[in-house]
Write an enzyme that holds these catalytic residues in place. Structure first.
Site, PDB file in Angstrom:
ATOM      1  N   ARG A  48      -3.618 -10.170   4.312  1.00  0.00           N
ATOM      2  CA  ARG A  48      -3.721  -9.843   3.047  1.00  0.00           C
ATOM      3  C   ARG A  48      -2.992  -9.832   2.122  1.00  0.00           C
ATOM      4  O   ARG A  48      -2.471  -8.408   2.151  1.00  0.00           O
ATOM      5  CB  ARG A  48      -5.135  -9.178   2.736  1.00  0.00           C
ATOM      6  CG  ARG A  48      -5.616  -9.145   1.624  1.00  0.00           C
ATOM      7  CD  ARG A  48      -7.016  -8.173   1.276  1.00  0.00           C
ATOM      8  NE  ARG A  48      -7.422  -8.205   0.179  1.00  0.00           N
ATOM      9  CZ  ARG A  48      -7.153  -7.442  -0.828  1.00  0.00           C
ATOM     10  NH1 ARG A  48      -6.294  -6.492  -0.621  1.00  0.00           N
ATOM     11  NH2 ARG A  48      -7.647  -7.416  -1.918  1.00  0.00           N
TER      12      ARG A  48
ATOM     13  N   LYS B 275       0.926  -1.188  -0.063  1.00  0.00           N
ATOM     14  CA  LYS B 275      -0.093   0.008  -0.087  1.00  0.00           C
ATOM     15  C   LYS B 275       0.777   1.232   0.212  1.00  0.00           C
ATOM     16  O   LYS B 275       2.007   1.222   0.314  1.00  0.00           O
ATOM     17  CB  LYS B 275      -0.960  -0.261   1.114  1.00  0.00           C
ATOM     18  CG  LYS B 275      -2.072  -0.777   0.670  1.00  0.00           C
ATOM     19  CD  LYS B 275      -3.264  -0.940   1.741  1.00  0.00           C
ATOM     20  CE  LYS B 275      -4.455  -1.900   1.061  1.00  0.00           C
ATOM     21  NZ  LYS B 275      -5.464  -2.050   2.102  1.00  0.00           N
TER      22      LYS B 275
END
Ligand code: HH2
Length: 258
Positions: free
Chosen positions: A239, A203
């Protein structure tokens, strides 16, 4: 949890598996071989600024992949009841809803009736606008209060609590500082008594923490550092895009933790 996006526009792996269900299924099986316990299949990008995808298009993306994933534990990353219904009928075991059952009033019933597992994620706002100046007083306690309320709502709708995990929603309506503060205080969320899922892999906050204010993604090494730290603070499900590297890093972290 290995990430399998079948979208043209996901922030990290957009386009890689779009329109090629055989390649997508092969990639899923590769992630299972590398040590993933479950594959999170998504047909709609939720990156900042993303527009929604119509139902028929989302189904067109995920159904051919689901049909090729027999025997693979699958989580369907969707906020749409009809996508979840089709996915569980094709064997998906979990529904990962980034709207925490606020997006589609029928989704809770689909999960309850199917007996699937459920992930409830925190998001402030909606993907199109969520990164426009998010504001919190105390991010960890506000996210925890939200997840507690959504957990109750899911249980009231008939989803057994033992089937639900919670996710603070890294990057969903949060600044870099909010994301760091949340990871540092994951134990506050964990006090709700449910397993914590964390999605921080690649991210943009990671790239920004490394000094590039315009970063749109983070590196593998930064993702591993964040995952190990999240583990130390109580996360249970990760994840991730790079399964083998995370399995190795987290195996060592778990061994040290004892
Ligand atoms: N992050 C993304 C998508 N789904 N689900 C959960 N539970 N937690 C997350 O942090 C999370 C999620 C965004 O990442 P990605 O799927 O890689 O990209 P995109 O949304 O652009 O497809």
């Amino acid at each position: 949890m290995g990430i399998l996006n079948v979208t043209p526009d996901s922030f990290s792996d957009g386009g890689v598996h779009f329109g090629d269900p055989d390649a997508a299924a092969a990639s899923a099986r590769g992630m299972i071989e590398a040590g993933a316990a479950i594959i999170d299949l998504g047909g709609e990008s939720t990156r900042p600024g993303a527009d929604g995808v119509p139902l028929d298009e989302e189904l067109r993306r995920v159904v051919p992949v689901l049909e090729r994933l027999g025997g693979v534990p699958v989580s369907i990353d969707t906020a749409k009841a009809e996508v979840a219904r089709r996915a569980v009928a094709l064997g998906a075991e979990m529904v990962n809803d980034v709207t925490a059952l606020r997006g589609d009033p029928e989704l809770a019933g689909v999960v309850a009736d199917s007996g699937a597992y459920l992930c409830l994620m925190h998001m402030l706002g909606e993907p199109r606008t969520m990164q426009r100046n998010p504001v919190y007083g105390d991010v960890a306690s506000e996210v925890t209060a939200f997840l507690e309320e959504r957990l109750r709502a899911a249980v009231d709708a008939g989803v057994p609590e033992a089937r639900i995990c919670l996710d603070p929603g890294i990057g969903f309506g949060k600044t870099v500082d909010h994301n760091v503060e949340l990871l540092r205080n994951l134990d506050v969320v964990a006090r709700l008594g449910r397993p914590i899922l964390v999605g921080v892999s690649r991210k943009s906050s990671l790239g920004r923490l490394l000094g590039d204010p315009g970063a749109t993604r983070g590196t593998l090494a930064a993702s591993l550092g964040a995952a190990v730290s999240a583990f130390d603070h109580g996360a249970a499900i990760f994840r991730v895009h790079d399964v083998l590297a995370h399995v190795e890093a987290l195996t060592i972290a778990a061994a040290v933790e004892g």
